[in-house]
Motif scaffolding. Sequence first.
Motif, PDB file in Angstrom:
ATOM      1  N   THR A  90       0.843  -1.116   0.052  1.00  0.00           N
ATOM      2  CA  THR A  90       0.040   0.037  -0.025  1.00  0.00           C
ATOM      3  C   THR A  90       0.905   1.191  -0.209  1.00  0.00           C
ATOM      4  O   THR A  90       1.898   1.130   0.975  1.00  0.00           O
ATOM      5  CB  THR A  90      -0.744  -0.183   1.507  1.00  0.00           C
ATOM      6  N   VAL A  92       0.891   5.729  -0.483  1.00  0.00           N
ATOM      7  CA  VAL A  92      -0.067   7.159  -0.495  1.00  0.00           C
ATOM      8  C   VAL A  92       0.561   8.016  -1.633  1.00  0.00           C
ATOM      9  O   VAL A  92       1.664   8.304  -1.184  1.00  0.00           O
ATOM     10  CB  VAL A  92      -0.244   7.512   0.702  1.00  0.00           C
ATOM     11  N   ASN A 264      -7.079   9.164   1.270  1.00  0.00           N
ATOM     12  CA  ASN A 264      -6.830   8.960   2.727  1.00  0.00           C
ATOM     13  C   ASN A 264      -6.652  10.322   3.174  1.00  0.00           C
ATOM     14  O   ASN A 264      -5.854  11.097   2.981  1.00  0.00           O
ATOM     15  CB  ASN A 264      -5.267   8.189   2.792  1.00  0.00           C
ATOM     16  N   GLN A 271      -4.528   6.699  -1.659  1.00  0.00           N
ATOM     17  CA  GLN A 271      -4.018   5.761  -1.219  1.00  0.00           C
ATOM     18  C   GLN A 271      -4.322   4.318  -2.303  1.00  0.00           C
ATOM     19  O   GLN A 271      -5.480   4.003  -2.919  1.00  0.00           O
ATOM     20  CB  GLN A 271      -4.758   5.108   0.107  1.00  0.00           C
ATOM     21  N   THR A 273      -3.608   0.232  -2.934  1.00  0.00           N
ATOM     22  CA  THR A 273      -3.318  -0.937  -2.457  1.00  0.00           C
ATOM     23  C   THR A 273      -3.163  -2.005  -3.506  1.00  0.00           C
ATOM     24  O   THR A 273      -4.369  -1.865  -4.344  1.00  0.00           O
ATOM     25  CB  THR A 273      -4.031  -1.503  -1.276  1.00  0.00           C
TER      26      THR A 273
END
Length: 295
Positions: A90, A92, A264, A271, A273
């Motif tokens: 993950t 950001v 986020n 974000q 993932t």
Amino acid sequence: MTTTPTTAATFIPEIWANSALQALRSKIRLAQIVTKDTDITDSFTVGDVLHLPVVGTYTANNKTAGSNVTVQNPTDGEVTVTLNKHKEVTIVIEDVTQAQANQSLMTRYATNAIIPLAEAIEDDLFALYAGFSATPITGDVTAANVLAARAALNTAKAPEEGRALIVNPAQEVELLGDTSLASYFAFSRPQGPSQGYIGSIYGFDVYMSQRVPLATTYKNLAITPEAMILAMRAMPEQTRAGVDQMVLSDPESGLAIRQTVSYNASALGVQITWDVLYGVAEMRDACGLVIASAT
């Protein structure tokens, strides 16, 4: 997609997903070679058990006048693969617009994030070497030991198609400097030593991998695709507000990956993932053996 604010500055999920899939393909070696079984049409969860058929061998039967043919079952068994590997990375990104405007920057984001996933898949596949029952060949990966590996696979009646030799960096150098292969490089691959490219020798496509495991000795592998199987499955795609998910598969490599995107608020960025669900298993014991080298 409702990622917000303002759909996270025009974030384009398809571009990132495809970049991630391409990065995953480029960072694997062993996973490219082994047998793949990928399905993204249904959703699976961690712990699901797959029962995959293993096609058996056939025999030529005599046919006499007035008698029926001998019907043979095309499968002689199955391999059980548990989907017990769920890996994720993950990240950001605060300035998505800048990242998407700069192709090289976006590629670096995706590639660096995907490397741990590729390494995890490779490590799980390499660990299957411990199940091979063939006596390991000991010593450096020299021309003589490659011939010994060929002889062992031939004796075991392993398929000749798709044979691969996966060696660690030191053993790749060993092969490039093997004096008994000097004439081969001189006439067949004159640029091999200077460019560090081996190609194929004695029926094996040679690949270097930094993930070759070390357990007292390095476990270089001589295999055919049937030695191992990598099963990858899709996971459920969420439809909740503020989350965008998609699952992609690569027809070239047989890999599948899921991408989840949300905003986020704590990090004031998008974000992302990337995760994979898979399982590995030995498929045909006769199709793999180890060349155990000290370096």
